[in-house]
Design a protein around this motif. Sequence first.
Motif, PDB file in Angstrom:
ATOM      1  N   THR A   1       0.829  -1.197   0.000  1.00  0.00           N
ATOM      2  CA  THR A   1       0.000   0.000   0.000  1.00  0.00           C
ATOM      3  C   THR A   1       0.866   1.250   0.000  1.00  0.00           C
ATOM      4  O   THR A   1       0.376   2.344  -0.240  1.00  0.00           O
ATOM      5  CB  THR A   1      -0.925   0.048   1.238  1.00  0.00           C
ATOM      6  OG1 THR A   1      -0.122   0.216   2.416  1.00  0.00           O
ATOM      7  CG2 THR A   1      -1.781  -1.192   1.342  1.00  0.00           C
ATOM      8  N   GLY A   2       2.149   1.098   0.339  1.00  0.00           N
ATOM      9  CA  GLY A   2       3.045   2.242   0.428  1.00  0.00           C
ATOM     10  C   GLY A   2       3.025   2.914   1.785  1.00  0.00           C
ATOM     11  O   GLY A   2       3.664   3.939   1.997  1.00  0.00           O
ATOM     12  N   ARG A   3       2.311   2.327   2.716  1.00  0.00           N
ATOM     13  CA  ARG A   3       2.218   2.897   4.065  1.00  0.00           C
ATOM     14  C   ARG A   3       2.986   2.026   5.046  1.00  0.00           C
ATOM     15  O   ARG A   3       3.247   0.858   4.797  1.00  0.00           O
ATOM     16  CB  ARG A   3       0.748   2.984   4.481  1.00  0.00           C
ATOM     17  CG  ARG A   3      -0.043   3.883   3.524  1.00  0.00           C
ATOM     18  CD  ARG A   3      -1.447   4.029   3.941  1.00  0.00           C
ATOM     19  NE  ARG A   3      -1.472   4.718   5.216  1.00  0.00           N
ATOM     20  CZ  ARG A   3      -2.559   4.881   5.937  1.00  0.00           C
ATOM     21  NH1 ARG A   3      -3.690   4.402   5.496  1.00  0.00           N
ATOM     22  NH2 ARG A   3      -2.520   5.498   7.088  1.00  0.00           N
ATOM     23  N   MET A   4       3.316   2.623   6.192  1.00  0.00           N
ATOM     24  CA  MET A   4       4.026   1.892   7.233  1.00  0.00           C
ATOM     25  C   MET A   4       3.201   0.682   7.670  1.00  0.00           C
ATOM     26  O   MET A   4       1.980   0.761   7.777  1.00  0.00           O
ATOM     27  CB  MET A   4       4.266   2.797   8.442  1.00  0.00           C
ATOM     28  CG  MET A   4       5.159   2.166   9.479  1.00  0.00           C
ATOM     29  SD  MET A   4       5.393   3.185  10.945  1.00  0.00           S
ATOM     30  CE  MET A   4       5.904   4.719  10.270  1.00  0.00           C
ATOM     31  N   GLY A   5       3.872  -0.448   7.889  1.00  0.00           N
ATOM     32  CA  GLY A   5       3.180  -1.629   8.367  1.00  0.00           C
ATOM     33  C   GLY A   5       2.661  -2.542   7.272  1.00  0.00           C
ATOM     34  O   GLY A   5       1.860  -3.437   7.545  1.00  0.00           O
ATOM     35  N   ASP A   6       3.093  -2.322   6.033  1.00  0.00           N
ATOM     36  CA  ASP A   6       2.653  -3.205   4.939  1.00  0.00           C
ATOM     37  C   ASP A   6       3.039  -4.657   5.183  1.00  0.00           C
ATOM     38  O   ASP A   6       2.344  -5.554   4.758  1.00  0.00           O
ATOM     39  CB  ASP A   6       3.249  -2.757   3.604  1.00  0.00           C
ATOM     40  CG  ASP A   6       2.417  -1.683   2.929  1.00  0.00           C
ATOM     41  OD1 ASP A   6       1.296  -1.410   3.389  1.00  0.00           O
ATOM     42  OD2 ASP A   6       2.894  -1.120   1.932  1.00  0.00           O
ATOM     43  N   GLY A   7       4.146  -4.877   5.877  1.00  0.00           N
ATOM     44  CA  GLY A   7       4.528  -6.240   6.223  1.00  0.00           C
ATOM     45  C   GLY A   7       5.947  -6.575   5.834  1.00  0.00           C
ATOM     46  O   GLY A   7       6.738  -5.713   5.442  1.00  0.00           O
ATOM     47  N   LYS A   8       6.259  -7.848   5.928  1.00  0.00           N
ATOM     48  CA  LYS A   8       7.595  -8.365   5.631  1.00  0.00           C
ATOM     49  C   LYS A   8       7.456  -9.671   4.867  1.00  0.00           C
ATOM     50  O   LYS A   8       6.464 -10.384   4.998  1.00  0.00           O
ATOM     51  CB  LYS A   8       8.364  -8.666   6.921  1.00  0.00           C
ATOM     52  CG  LYS A   8       8.585  -7.484   7.831  1.00  0.00           C
ATOM     53  CD  LYS A   8       9.876  -6.795   7.493  1.00  0.00           C
ATOM     54  CE  LYS A   8      10.234  -5.769   8.548  1.00  0.00           C
ATOM     55  NZ  LYS A   8       9.816  -4.441   8.254  1.00  0.00           N
TER      56      LYS A   8
END
Length: 110
Positions: A83-90
Amino acid sequence: MKQVVAIIKPYLAEKVLDGLKRAPLEAIHVREVKGYGRQKSYLDQYGENEYSMAFLPKVEIVLWVDDLRVDEIVRKIVEVARTGRMGDGKIFVTSVDSFATIMEMGEQES
């Protein structure tokens, strides 16, 4: 063979799984998890309220993939889950040295 572990936002899990529907996978495992990454400092900004030590809900998708298809699978996950936001994942990729199917092992002993 490689193991690919993707930890993503829960609302994107179905889209990722749908995107992997036709992918050449050996196996797949999905579960709900909670945790935090670099956004921990972001959570600390809330101070003393209930969010300060919150674990965020995520979905963990574990895939077992042929070595030659790993890049394709990782690209597909990123394409859908980013999404381009913090917390998208790993996404973690590790080698699998060996594995056994329980049913096949039982047949060998017979």
